[in-house]
Design a protein around this motif. Structure first.
Motif, PDB file in Angstrom:
ATOM      1  N   GLY A 233       0.834  -1.200   0.000  1.00  0.00           N
ATOM      2  CA  GLY A 233       0.000   0.000   0.000  1.00  0.00           C
ATOM      3  C   GLY A 233       0.868   1.248   0.000  1.00  0.00           C
ATOM      4  O   GLY A 233       2.106   1.193  -0.078  1.00  0.00           O
ATOM      5  N   ASN A 234       0.186   2.404   0.103  1.00  0.00           N
ATOM      6  CA  ASN A 234       0.917   3.665   0.090  1.00  0.00           C
ATOM      7  C   ASN A 234       1.667   3.855   1.400  1.00  0.00           C
ATOM      8  O   ASN A 234       1.269   3.349   2.461  1.00  0.00           O
ATOM      9  CB  ASN A 234      -0.042   4.826  -0.132  1.00  0.00           C
ATOM     10  N   CYS A 235       2.749   4.687   1.314  1.00  0.00           N
ATOM     11  CA  CYS A 235       3.558   4.965   2.513  1.00  0.00           C
ATOM     12  C   CYS A 235       4.160   6.357   2.372  1.00  0.00           C
ATOM     13  O   CYS A 235       4.788   6.678   1.360  1.00  0.00           O
ATOM     14  CB  CYS A 235       4.642   3.908   2.686  1.00  0.00           C
ATOM     15  N   TRP A 236       3.961   7.180   3.443  1.00  0.00           N
ATOM     16  CA  TRP A 236       4.538   8.531   3.431  1.00  0.00           C
ATOM     17  C   TRP A 236       5.948   8.474   4.007  1.00  0.00           C
ATOM     18  O   TRP A 236       6.186   7.844   5.040  1.00  0.00           O
ATOM     19  CB  TRP A 236       3.655   9.470   4.254  1.00  0.00           C
ATOM     20  N   LEU A 237       6.911   9.182   3.342  1.00  0.00           N
ATOM     21  CA  LEU A 237       8.318   9.140   3.760  1.00  0.00           C
ATOM     22  C   LEU A 237       8.890  10.548   3.827  1.00  0.00           C
ATOM     23  O   LEU A 237       8.531  11.432   3.035  1.00  0.00           O
ATOM     24  CB  LEU A 237       9.170   8.325   2.769  1.00  0.00           C
ATOM     25  N   GLU A 238       9.838  10.726   4.801  1.00  0.00           N
ATOM     26  CA  GLU A 238      10.686  11.922   4.844  1.00  0.00           C
ATOM     27  C   GLU A 238      12.087  11.445   5.205  1.00  0.00           C
ATOM     28  O   GLU A 238      12.312  10.938   6.303  1.00  0.00           O
ATOM     29  CB  GLU A 238      10.185  12.933   5.868  1.00  0.00           C
TER      30      GLU A 238
ATOM     31  N   PHE B 102      14.396  13.302   0.350  1.00  0.00           N
ATOM     32  CA  PHE B 102      13.101  12.865  -0.186  1.00  0.00           C
ATOM     33  C   PHE B 102      12.012  13.213   0.828  1.00  0.00           C
ATOM     34  O   PHE B 102      12.193  13.057   2.040  1.00  0.00           O
ATOM     35  CB  PHE B 102      13.081  11.358  -0.453  1.00  0.00           C
ATOM     36  N   GLN B 103      10.874  13.647   0.304  1.00  0.00           N
ATOM     37  CA  GLN B 103       9.712  13.929   1.153  1.00  0.00           C
ATOM     38  C   GLN B 103       8.463  13.777   0.287  1.00  0.00           C
ATOM     39  O   GLN B 103       8.312  14.477  -0.712  1.00  0.00           O
ATOM     40  CB  GLN B 103       9.782  15.339   1.746  1.00  0.00           C
ATOM     41  N   GLY B 104       7.594  12.834   0.661  1.00  0.00           N
ATOM     42  CA  GLY B 104       6.385  12.616  -0.113  1.00  0.00           C
ATOM     43  C   GLY B 104       5.831  11.221   0.103  1.00  0.00           C
ATOM     44  O   GLY B 104       6.297  10.451   0.948  1.00  0.00           O
ATOM     45  N   THR B 105       4.799  10.897  -0.666  1.00  0.00           N
ATOM     46  CA  THR B 105       4.119   9.609  -0.553  1.00  0.00           C
ATOM     47  C   THR B 105       4.601   8.676  -1.640  1.00  0.00           C
ATOM     48  O   THR B 105       4.622   9.035  -2.828  1.00  0.00           O
ATOM     49  CB  THR B 105       2.598   9.796  -0.661  1.00  0.00           C
ATOM     50  N   LEU B 106       5.018   7.514  -1.212  1.00  0.00           N
ATOM     51  CA  LEU B 106       5.411   6.467  -2.144  1.00  0.00           C
ATOM     52  C   LEU B 106       4.185   5.590  -2.366  1.00  0.00           C
ATOM     53  O   LEU B 106       3.745   4.869  -1.467  1.00  0.00           O
ATOM     54  CB  LEU B 106       6.571   5.658  -1.561  1.00  0.00           C
ATOM     55  N   GLU B 107       3.590   5.703  -3.543  1.00  0.00           N
ATOM     56  CA  GLU B 107       2.361   4.972  -3.823  1.00  0.00           C
ATOM     57  C   GLU B 107       2.652   3.500  -4.090  1.00  0.00           C
ATOM     58  O   GLU B 107       3.782   3.117  -4.391  1.00  0.00           O
ATOM     59  CB  GLU B 107       1.644   5.602  -5.016  1.00  0.00           C
ATOM     60  N   ARG B 108       1.588   2.718  -3.966  1.00  0.00           N
ATOM     61  CA  ARG B 108       1.735   1.264  -4.100  1.00  0.00           C
ATOM     62  C   ARG B 108       2.319   0.910  -5.469  1.00  0.00           C
ATOM     63  O   ARG B 108       1.889   1.402  -6.495  1.00  0.00           O
ATOM     64  CB  ARG B 108       0.380   0.585  -3.923  1.00  0.00           C
TER      65      ARG B 108
ATOM     66  N   ARG C 121       3.110   3.995   8.370  1.00  0.00           N
ATOM     67  CA  ARG C 121       2.727   2.670   7.905  1.00  0.00           C
ATOM     68  C   ARG C 121       3.915   1.975   7.235  1.00  0.00           C
ATOM     69  O   ARG C 121       3.898   1.620   6.062  1.00  0.00           O
ATOM     70  CB  ARG C 121       1.537   2.739   6.956  1.00  0.00           C
ATOM     71  N   PRO C 122       5.026   1.771   7.958  1.00  0.00           N
ATOM     72  CA  PRO C 122       6.199   1.099   7.398  1.00  0.00           C
ATOM     73  C   PRO C 122       5.946  -0.348   7.014  1.00  0.00           C
ATOM     74  O   PRO C 122       6.715  -0.922   6.236  1.00  0.00           O
ATOM     75  CB  PRO C 122       7.228   1.201   8.526  1.00  0.00           C
ATOM     76  N   GLU C 123       4.850  -0.954   7.541  1.00  0.00           N
ATOM     77  CA  GLU C 123       4.584  -2.347   7.208  1.00  0.00           C
ATOM     78  C   GLU C 123       4.205  -2.524   5.741  1.00  0.00           C
ATOM     79  O   GLU C 123       4.214  -3.653   5.221  1.00  0.00           O
ATOM     80  CB  GLU C 123       3.466  -2.905   8.106  1.00  0.00           C
ATOM     81  N   ASN C 124       3.862  -1.417   5.041  1.00  0.00           N
ATOM     82  CA  ASN C 124       3.524  -1.522   3.620  1.00  0.00           C
ATOM     83  C   ASN C 124       4.774  -1.574   2.717  1.00  0.00           C
ATOM     84  O   ASN C 124       4.654  -1.756   1.505  1.00  0.00           O
ATOM     85  CB  ASN C 124       2.657  -0.340   3.187  1.00  0.00           C
ATOM     86  N   LEU C 125       5.952  -1.384   3.302  1.00  0.00           N
ATOM     87  CA  LEU C 125       7.184  -1.319   2.507  1.00  0.00           C
ATOM     88  C   LEU C 125       7.936  -2.634   2.518  1.00  0.00           C
ATOM     89  O   LEU C 125       7.923  -3.372   3.515  1.00  0.00           O
ATOM     90  CB  LEU C 125       8.116  -0.218   3.044  1.00  0.00           C
TER      91      LEU C 125
END
Length: 239
Positions: free
Chosen positions: A165-170, A182-188, A205-209
């Motif tokens: 799933g999607n995950c927001w990262l900074e 990097f700053q933003g949402t990594l989409e699925r 939501r690191p479990e999506n990565l």
């Protein structure tokens, strides 16, 4: 012996020539031509002119000019006085300044020659210095210590993929206040690669990565927003 003037006059009259015509042809003034026919040679400037005019006039009339000059010399030229020889000037004696300068130059050259001779003699007869054998009375050279260069820190290569799933990262470089890379949402389905010596990551939501660190898969702790520190040794929670 013949009459110079009468002979010239008769030759001119036989050819019906007048003085103006003769003057233009011979370039000799008419009064000088008339003086030659009258044998009044003192009217002419000098004996040199008399001989030259006499030769030119006779040859123009078709006569032998040299014959008339010889006749004139035999009758009227007594003898040319030789000009007295000119006394030769002796060279002026050299000035006192030139003599002093010559002496200075001579003394300088003698001094240079003397110094050169002394140097040559000293170099020829001087004893060469004895070289001391290696190992006698000498201190062996110490081998300098080898300085090992510092071990460079290993580079982190982190590959993250939004697999579930999607995950927001900074992502910061080095620390929490370091440069943001990097700053933003990594989409699925999307993937991103981060490199550096140390990464400071805040994510939701690191479990999506799916995470691969330097070729090895790493399982991130799940459950809400997390702050992680990533180095070549592994992943640990941030403070």
């Amino acid at each position: 012996m013949f009459e110079i003037g009468n002979s010239l006059r008769e030759a001119r009259l036989r050819q019906h020539l007048e003085f103006p015509e003769m003057e233009q042809a011979t370039k000799i003034r008419a009064k000088y031509l008339r003086a030659l026919e009258d044998e009044q040679f003192d009217v002419l400037p000098a004996q040199t002119y008399v001989k030259g005019f006499l030769r030119s006039y006779a040859e123009y009339l078709g006569l032998d000019g040299q014959l008339y000059v010889d006749e004139y010399n035999s009758r009227f030229v007594v003898g040319e006085e030789e000009a007295p020889p000119r006394p030769r000037r002796s060279a002026p004696p050299p000035s006192r300044g030139a003599q002093v300068q010559s002496r200075v130059v001579l003394l300088t050259l003698l001094g240079i020659a003397a110094v050169t001779a002394i140097v040559i003699v000293a170099w020829t007869w001087g004893e060469p210095q004895k070289k001391e054998p290696v190992g006698l009375g000498t201190t062996p050279a110490q081998t300098p210590a080898v300085v090992q260069p510092p071990v460079a820190a290993k580079t982190v290569r982190l590959i993250v993929t939004a697999l579930r799933g999607n995950c927001w990262l900074e992502v910061h470089s080095g620390s929490a206040t370091g440069r943001i890379i990097f700053q933003g949402t990594l989409e699925r389905g999307q993937r991103h690669v981060f490199t550096g010596r140390k990464l400071w990551i805040t994510l939701d939501r690191p479990e999506n990565l799916r995470t691969i660190l330097n070729g090895h898969t790493r399982v991130l702790p799940g459950g809400g927003v997390k702050t992680l520190i990533v180095t070549s040794r592994g992943v640990r929670p941030g403070v």
